[in-house]
Motif scaffolding. Sequence first.
Motif, PDB file in Angstrom:
ATOM      1  N   TRP A   1       0.834  -1.205   0.000  1.00  0.00           N
ATOM      2  CA  TRP A   1       0.000   0.000   0.000  1.00  0.00           C
ATOM      3  C   TRP A   1       0.870   1.257   0.000  1.00  0.00           C
ATOM      4  O   TRP A   1       0.621   2.200  -0.733  1.00  0.00           O
TER       5      TRP A   1
ATOM      6  N   SER B   1       2.424   1.849  -3.387  1.00  0.00           N
ATOM      7  CA  SER B   1       1.495   2.380  -4.387  1.00  0.00           C
ATOM      8  C   SER B   1       1.081   3.811  -4.061  1.00  0.00           C
ATOM      9  O   SER B   1       0.582   4.518  -4.923  1.00  0.00           O
ATOM     10  N   ASN B   2       1.258   4.217  -2.810  1.00  0.00           N
ATOM     11  CA  ASN B   2       0.877   5.580  -2.444  1.00  0.00           C
ATOM     12  C   ASN B   2       2.076   6.473  -2.138  1.00  0.00           C
ATOM     13  O   ASN B   2       1.925   7.539  -1.547  1.00  0.00           O
TER      14      ASN B   2
ATOM     15  N   ARG C   1       1.947  10.030  -3.452  1.00  0.00           N
ATOM     16  CA  ARG C   1       0.923  10.819  -2.770  1.00  0.00           C
ATOM     17  C   ARG C   1       1.439  11.398  -1.456  1.00  0.00           C
ATOM     18  O   ARG C   1       1.135  12.501  -1.069  1.00  0.00           O
ATOM     19  N   TYR C   2       2.199  10.554  -0.760  1.00  0.00           N
ATOM     20  CA  TYR C   2       2.660  10.983   0.563  1.00  0.00           C
ATOM     21  C   TYR C   2       4.089  11.494   0.528  1.00  0.00           C
ATOM     22  O   TYR C   2       4.674  11.760   1.572  1.00  0.00           O
TER      23      TYR C   2
ATOM     24  N   GLY D   1      -6.412   0.273   1.323  1.00  0.00           N
ATOM     25  CA  GLY D   1      -6.202   1.285   2.357  1.00  0.00           C
ATOM     26  C   GLY D   1      -7.374   1.480   3.287  1.00  0.00           C
ATOM     27  O   GLY D   1      -7.477   2.480   3.992  1.00  0.00           O
TER      28      GLY D   1
ATOM     29  N   ASP E   1      -5.542   6.938   5.472  1.00  0.00           N
ATOM     30  CA  ASP E   1      -5.243   8.382   5.505  1.00  0.00           C
ATOM     31  C   ASP E   1      -5.541   8.935   6.889  1.00  0.00           C
ATOM     32  O   ASP E   1      -4.760   9.692   7.462  1.00  0.00           O
TER      33      ASP E   1
ATOM     34  N   ARG F   1      -2.143  14.467  -3.260  1.00  0.00           N
ATOM     35  CA  ARG F   1      -3.566  14.616  -3.529  1.00  0.00           C
ATOM     36  C   ARG F   1      -3.860  16.034  -4.006  1.00  0.00           C
ATOM     37  O   ARG F   1      -4.626  16.250  -4.930  1.00  0.00           O
TER      38      ARG F   1
END
Length: 774
Positions: free
Chosen positions: A625, A628-629, A632-633, A697, A750, A766
């Motif tokens: 996870w 894949s994110n 974003r973070y 998530g 999140d 995001r």
Amino acid sequence: RIGTAALAVQVVGSNWPKPHYTLLVTGLCRFQVLQLLKEKPYPVAEVQQLDRLEQFTNGHKSEEELGELSEQFYKYAVQLVEMLDMSVPAVAKLRRLLDNLPREALPDILTSIIRTTNQEKLQILDAVRLEERFKMTIPLLVRQIEGLKLLQKTRKSKQDDDKRVVAIRPNRRISHGSITEDEEEEEDHDDVVMLEKKIRTSSMSEQALKVCLKEIKRLKKMPQSMPEYALTRNYLELMVELPWNKSTKDRLEIRAARIVLDNDHYAMEKLKKRVLEYLAVRQLKNNLKGPILCFVGPPGVGKTSVGRSIAKTLGREFHRIALGGVCDQSDIRGHRRTYVGSMPGRIINGLKTVGVNNPVFLLDEVDKLAKSLQGDPAAALLEVLDPEQNHSFTDHYLNVAFDLSQVLFIATANTTATIPPALLDRMEVIQVPGYTQEEKIEIAHRHLIPKQLEQHGLTPQQIQIPQVTTLGIITRYTREAGVRALDRKLGAICRAVAVKVAEGQHKEAKPDRAELGEGEDCKEHITEDAKPESISDTADLALPPEMPILIDFHALKDILGPPLYDMEVSERLNQPGVAIGLAWTPLGGEIMFVEASRMDGEGQLTLTGQLGDVMKESAHLAISWLRSNAKRYQLTNASGSFDLLDNTDIHLHFPAGAVTKDGPSAGVTIVTCLASLFSGRLVCSDVAMTGEITLRGLVLPVGGIKDKVLAAHRAGLKRIIIPQRNEKDLEEIAAHVRQDLTFVLATCLDEVLNAAFDGGFAVKARLEHLNSKL
Ligand code: ADP
């Protein structure tokens, strides 16, 4: 004081239920006790050998001296043996022995064969001088010969082979001296008759009665020396003792029951409520065929003692059957009587112990039953616990049905996970969660301290334990869900105080020193108490005017040693890659640190800390996870790439490595820990979390929320992240605990990350994403 030394050649028999052994011994010689050295655990004495010494064995001289006597004796002996049936091998052997053995050995041997009373035998034993021995034995021989002659006359018409019986058991009516033995045998016979009478008058079932009468018939025909005699007798005695029809009268009154339960136990409202419901139904409908109650919770939360209180409220006998480690089904159902050392199972044994057929049986630790080659004890318990079947429970040893339907079974366990499903299905599980600190303080002051004082012979006037001290013990010296360790620590304090009080009383007797102790601060006594060399000084100081002895933190430290547990939480969270999870164990909830580190490598994940498969999968999920994110973070590996595993190895460790851990609830903690590692930010030091994750998530609900929250509260944490769907579980938690904590209910990762890091976990990606959309 004269005895026979002998060598035990064979021992046959069993110890259960009453020791009954048959010994085969070979006599060696006479000896005399000179001095008894000790009597316990077995007698030890200084002895002197009296015969079979050199001078006897090779002394032909003595034979000559005794010539006439021994010759006479020999003749009688031969006459006697020849009157018996020579075709019996034993008799023929005896005849040969007469010629082969030294003459001086004959009196002893023949005395043991012919019919004599015990007293006569003892007289022969006491006759150390050979001459005397010969003289005393001859009349016995003659008597036996006369007896045999008479017998043969009366039975002339009968066949000779009766003699064999005669040789072993000559007619007792004829031998005058054998009254004592007659009596002995009659006594045994009486016993059997008594047993039969008891069987006939007992209230056992028809089937059992039939079996017993058959057995007693066999018993009557059996020689006592047969090992089976003892077995059969034990069996019959057990059958008579069993409470076939005996029961106590239930005195059930719900109001009284509520008072007893409340008096014996603080808190545990849910459990008490369910127990009262159960009892109320019993009161309304006699003979309840309801489910069996099973209390599940960590050790020391009062499961066993609630069971005892239930028995008390019902006025029933209480019996605890510990099942931990039982791995043989015959432990429950008994051994068949064909086994050597066979015995009934614990259920029947318990019934015999309590002596009534409607006791409360507490089946302790049903989760710790084990399986083995000897069968599965849990399967045997199925029959015991099934209200539809247990009216005809058949123990292998009894081999007849016994009605268990009146017995009230209560089971206890630490976890339901290891209880076989079929067994669990027969029980109604009542969870008994751990206690909060406040509850523990109340339990300590209402129940544990008074109990300990009483056990140590102390009064409240002699010792004072303030609530802050109890809190100190709870937080710094114990880390448990129940109160058992707390109870032990309180016991240790009472022991230390008991020493002071006892010394004080001693001094009280010497009033001249009475003023010495006045005004002394008692904590100092205890401080000094810890030093052995100062005991005499402190003894002087510990005087009645200072009572009660106050136990404060210094005293605690002196009695219990330095604190065992520190609040280490904040120290461990001072670098990235550490997060606190909440775990549930059969011993209650625990906080669990998750540590992560990264190093150059080939993208491998190493997991340590004895993890189960589910936990390993959670770790993989978490990494996937995060990968894949990552954008974003803004998570990067050491070289700044968003591919977190590129040239990087990750190591995740769950401390307390010796304890096996499994379950999905560490998912959110692993994500947080890795997010901290890759972002280089610290996780807030007062946050703990639990929750299962999905690849998308989402945060899924988990179990054991109450225990976990209590553990976090114990550890002094402030914010707890739990899955949104676990909100309902918070209702079970006491209001004052809830007040101390902030709960974050999360539905997705999140939210978890935002709550776990100070100032939230920025989701820059995001925003970019949104921008691009516009
Ligand atoms: P378990 O069977 O759950 O392992 P026990 O029933 O043996 O625990 O309890 C251990 C001790 O703690 C007992 O002496 C019991 O009296 C005491 N105890 C536990 N809970 C309570 C309570 N709520 N109120 C009073 N005493 C308690």
